[in-house]
Motif scaffolding. Structure first.
Motif, short mmCIF file in Angstrom:
data_model
loop_
_atom_site.label_atom_id
_atom_site.label_comp_id
_atom_site.label_asym_id
_atom_site.label_seq_id
_atom_site.Cartn_x
_atom_site.Cartn_y
_atom_site.Cartn_z
N TRP A 1 -2.73 4.89 -2.08
CA TRP A 1 -4.13 4.56 -1.79
C TRP A 1 -4.26 4.01 -0.37
CZ3 TRP A 1 -8.45 4.98 -5.10
CH2 TRP A 1 -8.14 5.38 -6.41
N GLY A 2 -5.34 4.41 0.32
CA GLY A 2 -5.69 3.85 1.60
C GLY A 2 -6.99 3.07 1.49
N PHE A 3 -7.10 1.99 2.26
CA PHE A 3 -8.27 1.11 2.18
C PHE A 3 -8.94 1.04 3.56
CE2 PHE A 3 -5.45 0.11 -1.22
CZ PHE A 3 -6.26 -0.21 -2.30
N PHE A 4 -10.27 1.08 3.53
CA PHE A 4 -11.04 1.17 4.77
C PHE A 4 -12.22 0.22 4.72
CE2 PHE A 4 -8.91 5.09 3.83
CZ PHE A 4 -8.43 5.54 5.04
N ASN A 5 -12.52 -0.40 5.86
CA ASN A 5 -13.68 -1.29 5.97
C ASN A 5 -14.64 -0.76 7.03
OD1 ASN A 5 -14.84 -3.83 7.67
ND2 ASN A 5 -14.90 -4.21 5.47
N ALA B 1 -13.87 4.74 10.01
CA ALA B 1 -13.02 3.53 9.95
C ALA B 1 -11.55 3.91 9.90
CB ALA B 1 -13.38 2.70 8.72
N GLU B 2 -10.73 3.08 10.57
CA GLU B 2 -9.28 3.22 10.51
C GLU B 2 -8.78 2.67 9.16
OE1 GLU B 2 -7.43 4.51 12.87
OE2 GLU B 2 -8.67 4.42 14.70
N VAL B 3 -7.66 3.18 8.70
CA VAL B 3 -7.07 2.62 7.49
C VAL B 3 -6.68 1.18 7.76
CG1 VAL B 3 -4.72 3.41 8.00
CG2 VAL B 3 -5.41 3.03 5.63
N ALA B 4 -6.92 0.30 6.80
CA ALA B 4 -6.61 -1.13 6.96
C ALA B 4 -5.11 -1.37 6.84
CB ALA B 4 -7.35 -1.94 5.91
#
Length: 204
Positions: free
Chosen positions: A150-154, A166-169
């Motif tokens: 999983w990748g998370f983005f803000n 958004a870049e991956v966090a």
């Protein structure tokens, strides 16, 4: 469907996808979702559009007033998911590749009691106010192998409009907490009871 004509090539993979949650275009890389993630040539995730038209699966709340004024996530977390991904999860108990979970933060109306609650027509409680941020998580086991798939983005912790990409966090910002605490496949599924299928109604 004419809702969204924005079609973009996924940077390194080169397959077609569409951002809108209301699209019926299926990516070759994500055959079990209707609207998978779209990345630009820099690998940034493009903001999902029309995400409020997806399946709403819950809105957890941990307000400041119940956490000594230091809640990490004091807003309502309104979480939406693509309809096909939702149906796949209900059938199999697994999130398919390409699942996009969108979490829009929503402020809590100012309280009038010490615990942050207030009185409204329905009684004393906590009530939503204005939108205040957008976070997105994406399941892609190959692209995000280092963080359990999983990748998370803000896209901004503020009132809309949110950022377009958004870049991956970093792992320590989001993924590490999910790895340590999430209930199922990096998702806090126990907080989203709408994921549980309703029982079949009894025949009259």
């Amino acid at each position: 469907m004419q809702t969204n004509k924005l079609i973009c090539r996924l940077g390194a993979i080169g397959s077609l996808a569409i951002v809108s949650f209301t699209s019926t275009i299926v990516s070759a890389d994500y055959p079990n979702v209707e609207s998978g993630p779209v990345f630009d040539e820099r690998g940034r995730l493009l903001q999902p559009s029309n995400f409020r038209e997806g399946v709403f699966i819950g809105a957890p709340l941990t307000p400041h007033a119940l956490n000594d004024g230091k809640a990490g996530f004091p807003e309502f977390h309104n979480v939406y998911v693509d309809r096909a991904a939702y149906r796949h999860f209900q059938r199999t108990g697994e999130w398919p590749e390409g699942t996009v979970l969108v979490k829009e933060l929503q402020l809590v109306k100012k309280g009038t009691f010490d615990d942050g609650s207030r009185l409204e027509a329905s009684g004393r409680g906590y009530f939503p106010d204005e939108p205040n941020g957008l976070d997105v998580s994406v399941k892609d086991s190959r692209r995000f192998a280092a963080t359990d798939g999983w990748g998370f983005f803000n896209f901004g912790h503020h009132a809309p409009p949110y950022a377009s990409a958004a870049e991956v966090a970093p792992a320590e910002a989001c993924a590490a907490c999910h790895q340590a605490n999430a209930h199922d496949d990096m998702v806090f599924s126990d907080f989203y009871r709408q994921l549980t299928p309703l029982p079949t109604p009894a025949m009259p």
